[in-house]
Scaffold this motif. Structure first.
Motif, PDB file in Angstrom:
ATOM      1  N   GLU A  48     -27.365  19.964   1.704  1.00 34.21           N
ATOM      2  CA  GLU A  48     -28.768  20.057   2.112  1.00 34.21           C
ATOM      3  C   GLU A  48     -29.046  21.371   2.835  1.00 34.21           C
ATOM      4  O   GLU A  48     -30.097  21.994   2.637  1.00 34.21           O
ATOM      5  CB  GLU A  48     -29.126  18.868   3.008  1.00 34.21           C
ATOM      6  CG  GLU A  48     -29.156  17.538   2.258  1.00 34.21           C
ATOM      7  CD  GLU A  48     -29.340  16.351   3.172  1.00 34.21           C
ATOM      8  OE1 GLU A  48     -29.548  15.236   2.648  1.00 34.21           O
ATOM      9  OE2 GLU A  48     -29.282  16.515   4.417  1.00 34.21           O
ATOM     10  N   VAL A 168     -36.024  17.667   5.234  1.00 41.08           N
ATOM     11  CA  VAL A 168     -34.775  16.996   4.849  1.00 41.08           C
ATOM     12  C   VAL A 168     -33.743  17.109   5.965  1.00 41.08           C
ATOM     13  O   VAL A 168     -33.056  16.139   6.302  1.00 41.08           O
ATOM     14  CB  VAL A 168     -34.231  17.603   3.543  1.00 41.08           C
ATOM     15  CG1 VAL A 168     -32.862  17.041   3.209  1.00 41.08           C
ATOM     16  CG2 VAL A 168     -35.196  17.339   2.389  1.00 41.08           C
ATOM     17  N   ARG A 172     -32.312  13.764   8.364  1.00 44.86           N
ATOM     18  CA  ARG A 172     -30.894  13.402   8.449  1.00 44.86           C
ATOM     19  C   ARG A 172     -30.393  13.474   9.885  1.00 44.86           C
ATOM     20  O   ARG A 172     -29.687  12.574  10.362  1.00 44.86           O
ATOM     21  CB  ARG A 172     -30.050  14.311   7.567  1.00 44.86           C
ATOM     22  CG  ARG A 172     -28.536  14.097   7.757  1.00 44.86           C
ATOM     23  CD  ARG A 172     -27.708  14.969   6.871  1.00 44.86           C
ATOM     24  NE  ARG A 172     -27.837  14.560   5.489  1.00 44.86           N
ATOM     25  CZ  ARG A 172     -27.125  13.576   4.934  1.00 44.86           C
ATOM     26  NH1 ARG A 172     -26.237  12.910   5.663  1.00 44.86           N
ATOM     27  NH2 ARG A 172     -27.292  13.273   3.670  1.00 44.86           N
ATOM     28  N   HIS A 192     -38.413  13.810   1.185  1.00 46.49           N
ATOM     29  CA  HIS A 192     -37.861  15.016   0.573  1.00 46.49           C
ATOM     30  C   HIS A 192     -38.782  16.216   0.771  1.00 46.49           C
ATOM     31  O   HIS A 192     -38.412  17.340   0.447  1.00 46.49           O
ATOM     32  CB  HIS A 192     -37.650  14.802  -0.928  1.00 46.49           C
ATOM     33  CG  HIS A 192     -36.712  13.679  -1.245  1.00 46.49           C
ATOM     34  ND1 HIS A 192     -35.361  13.740  -0.999  1.00 46.49           N
ATOM     35  CD2 HIS A 192     -36.943  12.440  -1.766  1.00 46.49           C
ATOM     36  CE1 HIS A 192     -34.782  12.613  -1.369  1.00 46.49           C
ATOM     37  NE2 HIS A 192     -35.714  11.810  -1.826  1.00 46.49           N
TER      38      HIS A 192
END
Length: 333
Positions: A48, A168, A172, A192
């Motif tokens: 990512e 993103v 997380r 997203h």
């Protein structure tokens, strides 16, 4: 003798194999992955970060506390520093007050949406920013606050693409930080991308449907979001030039405008007031006392009754979304 020969043969194979591993870069990958796991404890995903910031490799470094620094040890210089702090007045909000109070519409904080209590900016040039807030524990002293400051490999990519990348990363980081700190996560959907079009289209008076809804003035807005700890709206003049910012701050973010080095010490003192072209009001919320502000974007601008009414209209809408009491009304005097 036979054992010595076997041992020497095994060692030779291992050395040769290690040379092959090192030569192909597998050793670097293994070392980077281990450093990232040990330092960041799941706050960062290498793939990512590579996509969002243009990193070729991703390693990690322990910065102390519950945060970390992820970085590319190669040539791109891409990096991501995550601060995880607890309490009502975390140092990260003081340090990043200028980012939280950005005046350029392209750099202002945009709510992530979908139930996430997080915001992202595109970043000036190659430096995006994100922040998130999660009530945790028995009181405000236990609140969880995240701050993500990044350096992209290049400044390429649109404003929206940079916001999407940070969305993103902050989602997380917040999810893992909540797990690491024993905090309950809100009911949020997978994200997203950040909502598009924030602060881009000039809305005529009375036509806004997002953060500027109910304001009788031309304005630029973002999507209204009851989970976002900061909401903003830009008032504009007849030519479309932004003139004032009205904003709502919840939880620890009420301290951001109070740490602005250009403010007067009498700004934002008490339940409501007006001083040096600024006006403010407050409301009682589940996360503590919220602060709603009206600030000029030009040093010579002076708010009149219509701008102060815009603040009250904005505050009433935002307070309702966040489950707060009616804001104090005296700032319109």
């Amino acid at each position: 003798m036979r054992k010595s020969i076997i041992a020497a043969s095994v060692a030779a194979v291992l050395i040769a194999g290690g040379g092959i591993v090192y030569a192909t870069g597998s050793y670097d990958d293994w070392r980077d992955a281990r450093a990232l796991d040990d330092s960041c404890r799941g706050l960062v995903d290498a793939a990512e970060m590579q996509k969002a910031l243009g990193a070729d490799r991703v390693s990690g470094k322990d910065t102390g506390g519950a945060g970390c620094r992820a970085y590319d040890p190669g040539d791109t210089k891409a990096s991501l520093t995550i601060s995880v702090q607890r309490g009502q007045d975390p140092e990260s909000i003081k340090l990043n007050a200028d980012r939280i109070l950005a005046q350029d519409p392209a750099e202002m904080l945009v709510p992530v949406g979908r139930g996430w209590p997080a915001l992202v900016s595109a970043g000036s040039g190659a430096e995006p920013y994100a922040t998130a807030f999660l009530p945790c524990g028995k009181g405000t002293s236990d609140d969880l606050v995240l701050s993500l400051t990044a350096t992209r490999a290049t400044s390429t990519g649109s404003v929206q693409e940079r916001r999407d990348g940070m969305t993103v990363l902050v989602a997380r980081a917040l999810k893992q930080a909540a797990k690491n700190q024993g905090c309950p996560m809100p009911d949020a959907d997978t994200v997203h991308s950040a909502p598009s079009g924030a602060f881009e289209e000039l809305k005529k008076a009375g036509t806004a449907t997002g953060t500027c809804k109910g304001i009788n003035a031309s304005a630029y807005e973002a999507e209204a979001d009851g989970a976002s700890p900061i909401e903003q709206c830009l008032l504009a003049d007849a030519s479309g030039k932004p003139t004032f910012r009205v904003a709502a701050y919840y939880g620890p973010y009420t301290n951001a405008p109070r740490h602005n080095p250009q403010r007067n010490p009498y700004d934002y003192v008490g339940a409501s007031g007006t001083n040096d072209g600024k006006s403010w009001t407050t409301a009682s919320c589940p996360t503590g006392t919220a602060l709603y502000t009206l600030e000029p974007l030009a040093s010579h601008a002076t708010a009149d009754a219509s701008e102060r009414q815009a603040l009250l209209s904005f505050a009433a809408q935002s307070a309702k979304r966040h489950g707060c009491s009616n804001p104090n009304q005296t700032s319109n005097k």
